[in-house]
Design an enzyme around this catalytic site. Structure first.
Site, PDB file in Angstrom:
ATOM      1  N   PRO A   2       9.541 107.964  28.687  1.00  0.00           N
ATOM      2  CA  PRO A   2      10.317 109.165  28.481  1.00  0.00           C
ATOM      3  C   PRO A   2      10.328 109.686  27.071  1.00  0.00           C
ATOM      4  CG  PRO A   2      11.629 107.394  29.405  1.00  0.00           C
ATOM      5  CD  PRO A   2      10.380 106.816  28.893  1.00  0.00           C
ATOM      6  N   GLU A   3       9.980 110.918  26.962  1.00  0.00           N
ATOM      7  CA  GLU A   3      10.416 111.715  25.836  1.00  0.00           C
ATOM      8  C   GLU A   3      11.582 112.524  26.390  1.00  0.00           C
ATOM      9  OE1 GLU A   3       8.930 113.282  22.712  1.00  0.00           O
ATOM     10  OE2 GLU A   3       7.066 112.170  22.453  1.00  0.00           O
ATOM     11  N   HIS A  91       9.180  94.895  38.290  1.00  0.00           N
ATOM     12  CA  HIS A  91      10.033  95.327  37.181  1.00  0.00           C
ATOM     13  C   HIS A  91      11.203  96.197  37.625  1.00  0.00           C
ATOM     14  CE1 HIS A  91       7.132  93.542  34.540  1.00  0.00           C
ATOM     15  NE2 HIS A  91       6.174  94.266  35.064  1.00  0.00           N
ATOM     16  N   ARG A 110       8.687  97.167  30.197  1.00  0.00           N
ATOM     17  CA  ARG A 110       8.794  96.593  28.850  1.00  0.00           C
ATOM     18  C   ARG A 110      10.214  96.182  28.493  1.00  0.00           C
ATOM     19  NH1 ARG A 110       5.129 100.119  24.784  1.00  0.00           N
ATOM     20  NH2 ARG A 110       5.652  98.419  23.402  1.00  0.00           N
ATOM     21  N   ARG A 152      14.923 114.520   0.952  1.00  0.00           N
ATOM     22  CA  ARG A 152      14.019 113.568   1.592  1.00  0.00           C
ATOM     23  C   ARG A 152      12.618 113.658   1.033  1.00  0.00           C
ATOM     24  NH1 ARG A 152      15.256 110.756   6.618  1.00  0.00           N
ATOM     25  NH2 ARG A 152      17.503 110.979   6.853  1.00  0.00           N
TER      26      ARG A 152
END
Length: 272
Positions: A2-3, A91, A110, A152
């Site tokens: 997922p994004e 999974h 994962r 930054r």
DNA sequence: CTTTGCACCTGTTGGC
DNA sequence: TGCCAACAGGTGCAAA
């Protein structure tokens, strides 16, 4: 997978079936996610009605009567509806059973994802209190980005992927937004002009909005059917296109490494 | 406060 | 065919 677009597509795909339903049980086969799933989660959730399904950054928020179930899909997580006789695969770590018959199954090879419970106002959860603005909200625009970048010295790509600056910009869309804004990922954040920050903020919004729209149309039922998100059917301008011709100018797309992640850019369209 | 690198874990891919 | 290294959508955290 997922994004942000996949997370938002997932949220939309489960909202109607969850909202208003009562939780019958939660079955946890493997609690070893990024943080251990609470052993008493089933006792906590049983009987609670789901009020709504929200999202903050990439956290899905299953809002219940007494608190909120927080779900993060990590790098490889997915949610889908299954039936009682759907085989449990390797999974498939968690099932959420509802009194309306729906079963929501959490899969995450994962196990970088998380399933957490928070009593009371969810935004008080430690993981949510320090998050920056939502990229698609009015709280994020060019001037906000300009202000955030002034002190930054690090690269702009790392900066827009920093959750304190703006949430929900993952590796794919950071690369894509920078390409469309014509800004090299290696530029120091503070070197960007106000105008460049305006372009970049706008492109972040556009790229994410477009991806959500595409996810909504091509992946409408992925939550209860395939579960194979859009990366494989989408094409990008730079992401994953190293050594290929730029779709705008024909130059060779280059790949570099920033913060242990791959960056892709066109040296002509995104000058240093 | 900013910045950097590591850690978590499994699956896939490409080179030899 | 097998083996091994490198890499993959994220992000909290410790340390500098």
């Amino acid at each position: 997978m997922p994004e942000l677009p996949e997370v938002e597509t997932t949220r939309r795909g489960i909202q109607n079936q969850l909202t208003g339903a009562r939780i019958s049980a939660i079955v946890v086969r493997n609690p070893a996610l990024r943080w251990p799933v609470a052993p008493d989660l089933d006792a906590i959730l049983r009987g609670q009605r789901i009020l709504d399904v929200g999202r903050r950054a990439k956290y899905l928020l299953i809002e219940c009567e007494q608190g909120t179930l927080i779900i993060h899909l990590g790098m490889s997580g997915s949610l889908r509806f299954v039936t009682a006789d759907t085989p449990i695969e390797k999974h498939d770590h968690i099932d959420l059973l509802l009194d309306n018959g729906h079963i929501l199954r959490y899969r995450d090879p994962r196990r970088f994802g998380a399933v957490l419970w928070q009593y009371g106002p969810v935004l008080l959860h430690p993981l949510l209190t320090k998050l920056g603005p939502e990229p698609l909200s009015d709280a994020f625009d060019g001037s906000v980005l300009f202000d955030a970048t002034r002190k930054r010295g690090s690269a702009i790509k790392l900066t827009i992927m920093d959750n304190h600056v703006v949430v929900g910009v993952g590796n794919i869309y950071a690369n894509e937004a920078l390409f469309h804004a014509g800004i090299a990922p290696t530029r120091s954040a503070r070197s960007l002009t106000a105008e460049e920050c305006g372009r970049l903020a706008a492109e972040i919004r556009t790229v994410l909005t477009r991806a959500i729209a595409a996810g909504g149309s091509t992946l409408r039922d992925f939550v209860d059917a395939i579960g194979k998100p859009g990366y494989f059917q989408q094409s990008y301008f730079v992401y994953g296109r190293s050594e290929q011709a730029c779709l705008r100018c024909g130059s060779v797309i280059r790949q570099i490494r920033q913060g242990q992640r791959s960056s892709f850019f066109c040296p002509h369209c995104q000058p240093c």
